[in-house]
Design an enzyme around this catalytic site. Structure first.
Site, mmCIF file in Angstrom:
data_model
loop_
_atom_site.group_PDB
_atom_site.id
_atom_site.type_symbol
_atom_site.label_atom_id
_atom_site.label_comp_id
_atom_site.label_asym_id
_atom_site.label_seq_id
_atom_site.Cartn_x
_atom_site.Cartn_y
_atom_site.Cartn_z
ATOM 1 N N GLU A 163 65.633 66.571 34.979
ATOM 2 C CA GLU A 163 66.325 66.287 33.713
ATOM 3 C C GLU A 163 65.955 64.944 33.077
ATOM 4 O O GLU A 163 66.817 64.064 32.890
ATOM 5 C CB GLU A 163 67.835 66.350 33.933
ATOM 6 N N GLU A 353 69.446 74.840 38.236
ATOM 7 C CA GLU A 353 70.878 74.527 38.305
ATOM 8 C C GLU A 353 71.663 75.429 37.353
ATOM 9 O O GLU A 353 71.211 75.697 36.244
ATOM 10 C CB GLU A 353 71.185 73.083 37.880
HETATM 11 C C1 GCO Z 1 72.461 67.460 35.783
HETATM 12 C C2 GCO Z 1 72.162 66.916 37.063
HETATM 13 C C3 GCO Z 1 73.217 67.131 38.109
HETATM 14 C C4 GCO Z 1 74.634 67.197 37.598
HETATM 15 C C5 GCO Z 1 75.021 68.611 37.237
HETATM 16 C C6 GCO Z 1 76.417 68.656 36.609
HETATM 17 O O1 GCO Z 1 72.001 68.570 35.536
HETATM 18 O O2 GCO Z 1 73.094 66.774 34.992
HETATM 19 O O3 GCO Z 1 70.960 67.510 37.546
HETATM 20 O O4 GCO Z 1 73.009 65.995 38.902
HETATM 21 O O5 GCO Z 1 75.522 66.741 38.583
HETATM 22 O O6 GCO Z 1 74.151 69.132 36.318
HETATM 23 O O7 GCO Z 1 76.452 67.825 35.501
#
Ligand code: GCO
Length: 451
Positions: A163, A353
């Site tokens: 990200e 994710e």
């Molecule tokens: C993101 C990060 C994670 C977060 C999850 C929830 O995508 O922001 O990779 O570390 O904790 O997404 O916000």
């Protein structure tokens, strides 16, 4: 509807969010260690000094993953556990932790997926200018080489950067994440270039040095826009909006980050809109950045939308279903983003994710009942399966997150995990959704279709 036979079911975490042991066994300070000690930056003045104490409890956590039938575990490496000062001196005890973690995973039939960078940037390098320093991509290359030499005999799946939209956007534009800075477009563009160069140099190193045939990608955020209806015009408009370049919030954009990797060029509009704020592009840079990758990893929670001052958007209306983060529940995001990304970039899509934070607690019966998370997952996974049925090559799904953890500026309140963590005692409790996810994995997704 069915998921592909070899679909990768798993769960994810990140070093700073779960490990704790922030000063242990030779680990150096990262920017989250440094800035979270300053009280009010993080909710309740919290930090990741202890978090889930995964550094000491990883064997117990892997055992719980096996109990949940997890087949793939995406985790990140803490750069300063390997190189305390970011470059130079290698901390063998840090390497040993990750080597032991990989061995424990493999001994339990769990495939490791390694993210090289998930926001915990070395403080020593930050003080040298961080991502603005022209040497930053070489620092990252040095770090990558050490990790690949140590783990690539057993690790096959690699994600370079997690990200960048968020760690640059929130860390150096809006100042909501460490190091809580505010930079102008010229700096943000140059940081982008150095992050993308870091990605490209890492890909080259993994390709050249991995002892096992590697499968390489990244984990970007920024979902696509959901069409307002199924008409061809609405779909085209949503696609255009999804990849449009907008100088006012380009750092959070999609094509700004992904086009250089897949086309070797920044979006045409970027040159027109940023003008002299474009990064300095040296000869050979774009060839390095556009090293071939094997998949497009994407973190998706909701559809892309423009919010108004009341917190409403095309997806968010009065009283709409929202998770504990306040994010609207928009399952169709897992159809349209994979579809649009696959059509534009042509690589298999890994959902690196997806998940939800919920108001979880241990009930009187000692269980954590989270029916909303099961319903959320049924809805989102049905959309992902539909994308696969419509021709998108969907590679896998890593639920965020394996266990409750430190949610950055929101601290420890926000609970995304399939496993509940009591931070006073570090007791783990598998939530109902964790037991349900086991049936999803065992049935290769069929369980999501039962009501
Ligand atoms: C993101 C990060 C994670 C977060 C999850 C929830 O995508 O922001 O990779 O570390 O904790 O997404 O916000």
């Amino acid at each position: 509807m069915k998921f592909p036979e070899n679909f990768m079911w798993g769960a994810a975490s990140a070093s700073y969010q779960v490990e704790g042991a922030y000063l242990e066994d030779g680990k150096g300070i990262n920017i989250w260690d440094a800035y979270s000690q300053e009280g009010c930056k993080i909710a309740h003045g919290e930090n990741g000094n202890i978090a889930c104490d995964h550094y000491h409890r990883f064997r117990e956590d892997v055992k719980i993953m096996r109990e949940m039938g997890i087949k793939n575990y995406r985790f990140s490496i803490s750069w300063t556990r390997i190189l305390p000062d970011g470059t130079g001196r290698v901390n063998e005890r840090g390497l040993k932790f990750y080597s032991d973690l990989v061995d424990e995973l493999l001994a339990n039939g769990i495939e490791p997926l390694v993210t090289l960078f998930h926001w915990d940037y070395p403080y020593a390098l930050h003080k040298k200018g961080g991502w603005l320093n022209d040497d930053s991509s070489d620092w990252f290359a040095e770090y990558t080489k050490i990790v690949v030499d140590a783990l690539s005999d057993r690790v096959k799946y690699w994600m370079t950067i997690n990200e960048p939209q968020v760690f640059i956007g929130c860390g150096y534009d809006i100042g909501r994440f460490a190091p809580f800075e505010h930079h102008q477009a010229k700096d943000l563009a140059q940081m982008t270039h150095n992050v993308l160069l870091s990605h490209g140099k890492a890909v080259k190193i993994i390709r050249e040095r991995a002892k096992k045939e590697p499968v390489i990608g990244f984990a970007f955020s920024t979902p696509c826009v959901t069409p307002k209806d199924d008409s061809a015009e609405a779909i085209e408009e949503a696609k255009r909006k999804s990849f449009a370049f907008d100088k006012d919030d380009f750092i959070f954009g999609l094509s700004w980050w992904a086009d250089p990797i897949f086309t070797g060029n920044y979006p045409k509009d970027a040159y027109e809109q940023l003008g002299s704020n474009m990064p300095e592009i040296k000869s050979g840079d774009m060839e390095i950045i556009s090293q071939p990758v094997d998949f497009y990893g994407v973190n998706i929670y909701e559809s892309k939308a423009k919010y108004n001052q009341y917190g409403y958007s095309e997806n968010a209306y009065a009283g709409c279903p929202r998770t504990q983060m306040g994010w609207p529940v928009t399952p169709e995001a897992l159809y349209w983003s994979p579809k649009f990304l696959y059509e534009r970039y042509g690589k298999p899509i890994l959902l690196s994710e997806n998940g939800m934070a919920g108001h979880d607690w241990v009930h009187l019966d000692g269980r954590v009942h989270d029916p909303y998370r099961i319903d959320f997952l049924k809805r989102y996974l049905r959309e992902l399966c539909r994308a696969g049925e419509d021709g998108v090559e969907i590679m896998g799904y890593m639920y965020w997150s394996e266990m409750d953890n430190f949610e950055w500026a929101d601290g420890l309140d926000k609970r995304f995990g399939l496993v509940y963590v009591d931070y006073r005692t570090q007791k783990r409790t598998i939530k109902d959704s964790g037991y349900w996810y086991k049936t999803v994995i065992e049935s290769n997704g069929e369980a999501i279709f039962s009501d």
